[in-house]
Design an enzyme around this catalytic site. Structure first.
Site, PDB file in Angstrom:
ATOM      1  CB  THR A 177      76.843 -25.935 -84.581  1.00 41.34           C
ATOM      2  OG1 THR A 177      75.566 -25.313 -84.568  1.00 41.34           O
ATOM      3  CG2 THR A 177      76.687 -27.412 -84.297  1.00 41.34           C
ATOM      4  NE  ARG A 205      66.534 -22.454 -84.208  1.00 41.64           N
ATOM      5  CZ  ARG A 205      67.789 -22.734 -84.541  1.00 41.64           C
ATOM      6  NH1 ARG A 205      68.682 -23.026 -83.606  1.00 41.64           N
ATOM      7  NH2 ARG A 205      68.163 -22.727 -85.805  1.00 41.64           N
ATOM      8  CB  VAL A 206      64.731 -27.751 -81.440  1.00 39.93           C
ATOM      9  CG1 VAL A 206      65.723 -28.890 -81.615  1.00 39.93           C
ATOM     10  CG2 VAL A 206      64.112 -27.763 -80.048  1.00 39.93           C
ATOM     11  N   GLY A 207      67.232 -26.457 -83.298  1.00 42.89           N
ATOM     12  CA  GLY A 207      67.846 -26.435 -84.623  1.00 42.89           C
ATOM     13  C   GLY A 207      68.022 -27.820 -85.197  1.00 42.89           C
ATOM     14  CG  ASP A 208      71.049 -28.347 -88.216  1.00 44.28           C
ATOM     15  OD1 ASP A 208      71.232 -27.372 -87.460  1.00 44.28           O
ATOM     16  OD2 ASP A 208      71.956 -28.808 -88.934  1.00 44.28           O
ATOM     17  N   GLY A 229      75.187 -24.455 -89.254  1.00 45.12           N
ATOM     18  CA  GLY A 229      74.653 -23.417 -90.135  1.00 45.12           C
ATOM     19  C   GLY A 229      73.238 -23.049 -89.785  1.00 45.12           C
ATOM     20  N   GLY A 231      69.995 -23.725 -89.118  1.00 47.86           N
ATOM     21  CA  GLY A 231      69.350 -24.974 -88.737  1.00 47.86           C
ATOM     22  C   GLY A 231      68.034 -25.233 -89.424  1.00 47.86           C
TER      23      GLY A 231
END
Lengths: 309, 309
Positions: A177, A205-208, A229, A231
């Site tokens: 990221t 998919r969506v991360g943080d 990192g 997520g």
């Protein structure tokens, strides 16, 4: 790691930190590849330093630093985004203004050359905060932001990485990221994060990164935070808002709060966090093998590193 | 509002609260329409009470309560979802398990009859937490969850509301969300939230419901939270994790923490919050004109209301 405090002889303070992903570069990478990263981190940090040193806003600094990292094919964001399970690049990003907690974020978007600038447009428009997928792409089109076809995002390095991943899944290392946090001379904080997410992730998919309070957060009263990192873990543990609230509610320093969260609350090798507080302390912690990172401030600090400083 | 504490004569404690949106029903609605809401809230609460009283899990209770509210055309979630600016129903939802902070969430999905069950599938699959748009719909298709065409979501009430909104925008009142929080007899907490979002929202706009730590959160050590209201503000102020962390870091009660956030930190008429803590206290606060809501526990409490209890 309390750089920059009370040592400025009346000069106006500013500070910036950036990251280009944690745990992504094997220590046995070629010297040439390591050097490419160091050069790119140095150029990104120079962009941010110059904006802040000339009295520019923290928002401009974090946006421009992240745009540079999105355009650089070395990092997992924008052009260099990883491929998902269907061979597509889906991007997440967020920006936040610590003055008033205004924010803009996008999740699972394609085609947008600089997701961070789409976030800024959404934030400044002010109607919504988070936009996903098709609708976010339509918004980008209507905002006349630059769109690119799939070929732009098809970098050979990431494509080969994805092909290897299909053979031998090792998702743990295939993340990364980019992000930046800054305090400008007016004392305003801002944060920006952008990513291609997990290599070989499921479509959608969506991360943080675009989850305000998890991967991205900024509040002038505490700190600006950007995470990199695993997520899913950073979402479940609401990492960014926890660091800010440990400062606000327990009167911890940014360094103490971040260290506690990264070292005691996150599982080993899950990633890293960068932050700046309202006194201009730039703090960076990670619990993975390394983190592409840099920090600069008005005292003359200017550092970039992948492993030890 | 400390119901249920220390008054159970050794009986196993459980508690549940639910909401069906804040500020959505004008006080001058017809008696028939008010009665429809009260009946539906009562039926939903009965489903949750029965599951918990029979020793079922808090996860099952919140999922089944939210499924009922999603299927009921009166509420802005699932079937009764509002229309966005293009006349499409896009749905957001999340579920969280307070035992281990595992969570599943979906953003801007179409066609899924019960988004909350898609969230549970994502949570139990365990690979990812948040999925958006096309990818989340593909996941639902592969998981053999029930999909419906647009006609199913085309309720006359919401369609007419959207048509009026196109003429005279009044977005402030055209919101609503459903949610449930519960503690089961094993002391485990869970939260679930589902919504059609803001009426006349931009396509792709995502509210606070699927944002872990903002509209939905659960942690056995503090509380389970579900929010309803102005999603953008609830995201920027990370409402759910703030309530949990004020309990954890300042030793506030759920009632004190929630009241502080809802009454002092959120702007007037922005919405409401429901929660349960690990002692089985069900707490509900709102700063809007009213909130469709209900609460029940093992002491015999069983209340539903739109305005005053």
């Amino acid at each position: 790691m309390n750089h920059g405090k009370n040592c400025q002889d009346g000069k106006q303070r500013w500070a910036i930190a950036l990251h280009g992903g944690a745990g992504t570069i094997p220590r046995d990478s070629s010297e040439a590849r390591k050097q490419q990263h160091i050069v790119a981190l140095t150029e990104a940090l120079t962009i941010g330093r110059d904006i802040l040193a000339q009295g520019g806003t923290s928002l401009d600094a974090v946006e421009q630093v992240v745009r540079y990292l999105e355009d650089c094919p070395l990092f997992n964001a924008g052009r260099g985004a990883v491929f998902n399970r269907e061979g597509v690049n889906e991007l997440d990003a967020a920006i936040m203004d610590g003055r008033d907690l205004s924010a803009g974020a996008v999740a699972a978007v394609r085609y947008v050359k600089n997701p961070i600038s789409l976030c800024r447009r959404i934030m400044e428009d002010g109607e919504h905060v988070l936009m996903a997928g098709r609708g976010a792409e339509a918004y980008a089109r209507n905002s006349e932001l630059e769109l690119m076809d799939d070929a732009y995002f098809h970098t050979e390095y990431r494509y080969n990485q994805w092909q290897r991943e299909l053979e031998i899944p090792t998702a743990a290392v295939n993340r990364g990221t980019v992000g930046a946090v800054a305090m400008d001379v007016r004392g305003n904080l801002a944060s920006a994060t952008s990513t291609g997410g997990l290599a070989n992730k499921m479509p959608g998919r969506v991360g943080d990164s675009p989850v305000i309070g998890c991967g991205t957060f900024a509040d002038n009263t505490t700190c600006a935070i950007s995470c990199t990192g695993n997520g899913e873990e950073f979402i479940r543990k609401t990492v960014a808002s926890r660091i800010a609230l440990q400062m606000e509610l327990k009167a911890q320093s940014l360094d103490d709060a971040m260290k506690d969260v990264v070292m005691n609350r996150l599982s080993r090798d899950s990633g890293g966090v960068i932050g700046v507080d309202a006194q201009g302390n730039a703090v960076l912690h990670y619990n993975s093998a390394g983190m592409n990172r840099g920090a600069a401030d008005s005292t003359g600090r200017f550092q970039v590193a992948i492993w030890e400083w």
